[in-house]
Design a protein around this motif. Structure first.
Motif, PDB file in Angstrom:
ATOM      1  N   SER A   4       0.837  -1.193   0.000  1.00 19.78           N
ATOM      2  CA  SER A   4       0.000   0.000   0.000  1.00 19.78           C
ATOM      3  C   SER A   4       0.877   1.250   0.000  1.00 19.78           C
ATOM      4  O   SER A   4       1.925   1.284   0.648  1.00 19.78           O
ATOM      5  N   LYS A   5       0.432   2.271  -0.706  1.00 19.97           N
ATOM      6  CA  LYS A   5       1.188   3.514  -0.745  1.00 19.97           C
ATOM      7  C   LYS A   5       0.959   4.341   0.512  1.00 19.97           C
ATOM      8  O   LYS A   5       1.734   5.211   0.826  1.00 19.97           O
ATOM      9  N   LYS A   6      -0.137   4.067   1.197  1.00 19.90           N
ATOM     10  CA  LYS A   6      -0.444   4.787   2.432  1.00 19.90           C
ATOM     11  C   LYS A   6      -0.033   3.943   3.625  1.00 19.90           C
ATOM     12  O   LYS A   6      -0.179   2.737   3.625  1.00 19.90           O
ATOM     13  N   LYS A   7       0.474   4.592   4.627  1.00 15.85           N
ATOM     14  CA  LYS A   7       0.807   3.886   5.854  1.00 15.85           C
ATOM     15  C   LYS A   7      -0.447   3.735   6.699  1.00 15.85           C
ATOM     16  O   LYS A   7      -1.348   4.571   6.647  1.00 15.85           O
ATOM     17  N   ASP A  11      -3.775   6.347   7.673  1.00 15.33           N
ATOM     18  CA  ASP A  11      -5.183   5.984   7.560  1.00 15.33           C
ATOM     19  C   ASP A  11      -5.905   6.193   8.897  1.00 15.33           C
ATOM     20  O   ASP A  11      -7.016   6.704   8.930  1.00 15.33           O
ATOM     21  N   VAL A  12      -5.260   5.810  10.004  1.00 13.62           N
ATOM     22  CA  VAL A  12      -5.858   6.003  11.326  1.00 13.62           C
ATOM     23  C   VAL A  12      -6.061   7.491  11.596  1.00 13.62           C
ATOM     24  O   VAL A  12      -7.118   7.915  12.063  1.00 13.62           O
ATOM     25  N   THR A  13      -5.052   8.287  11.291  1.00  8.34           N
ATOM     26  CA  THR A  13      -5.148   9.726  11.524  1.00  8.34           C
ATOM     27  C   THR A  13      -6.277  10.343  10.706  1.00  8.34           C
ATOM     28  O   THR A  13      -7.032  11.169  11.204  1.00  8.34           O
ATOM     29  N   GLU A  14      -6.411   9.915   9.470  1.00 12.44           N
ATOM     30  CA  GLU A  14      -7.426  10.490   8.586  1.00 12.44           C
ATOM     31  C   GLU A  14      -8.829   9.958   8.851  1.00 12.44           C
ATOM     32  O   GLU A  14      -9.808  10.655   8.628  1.00 12.44           O
ATOM     33  N   HIS A  15      -8.937   8.716   9.312  1.00 14.23           N
ATOM     34  CA  HIS A  15     -10.249   8.091   9.452  1.00 14.23           C
ATOM     35  C   HIS A  15     -10.491   7.534  10.855  1.00 14.23           C
ATOM     36  O   HIS A  15     -11.187   6.538  11.009  1.00 14.23           O
ATOM     37  N   PHE A  62      -0.034   9.202  19.968  1.00 16.36           N
ATOM     38  CA  PHE A  62      -0.044   8.458  18.711  1.00 16.36           C
ATOM     39  C   PHE A  62       0.596   9.296  17.604  1.00 16.36           C
ATOM     40  O   PHE A  62       1.457   8.824  16.862  1.00 16.36           O
ATOM     41  N   TYR A  63       0.201  10.558  17.507  1.00 16.03           N
ATOM     42  CA  TYR A  63       0.739  11.427  16.461  1.00 16.03           C
ATOM     43  C   TYR A  63       2.256  11.602  16.624  1.00 16.03           C
ATOM     44  O   TYR A  63       3.011  11.491  15.654  1.00 16.03           O
TER      45      TYR A  63
END
Length: 96
Positions: A4-7, A11-15, A62-63
């Motif tokens: 996957s190109k996304k880590k 994905d967790v941060t965005e969704h 987390f961030y």
């Protein structure tokens, strides 16, 4: 299997299903602003599974952990200070 190109952390941060964060909250240079925004998001969320304090602190940690070495020393310092501000905002003692 294609990588996957996304880590997963992106994905967790965005969704995240835990809180809706104000866009750019982690980019502020003011630790008090960062803490207030995350606190507000944690208190307003009806999807979180822990206390507002724990949810807010977890999201901030987390961030910081996911950004790792990508964070500048100044940015990391701001976010670490935001942790202390978050503790104060929730009526807890700062660690330092």
């Amino acid at each position: 299997m294609a990588k996957s190109k996304k880590k997963w952390s992106q994905d967790v941060t965005e969704h995240s299903n835990a809180m809706d964060l104000k866009e750019g909250v982690f980019k502020s240079d003011d630790p008090k602003k960062v803490a207030r925004s995350i606190k507000h998001s944690a208190e307003k969320s009806d999807r979180r599974t822990s206390s507002p304090f724990r949810a807010a602190m977890s999201m901030l940690t987390f961030y910081i952990n996911r950004a790792g070495e990508q964070l500048s020393k100044k940015r990391r310092g701001t976010l670490e200070k935001a942790k202390d501000e978050l503790r104060k905002d929730f009526g807890r003692q700062p660690r330092h």
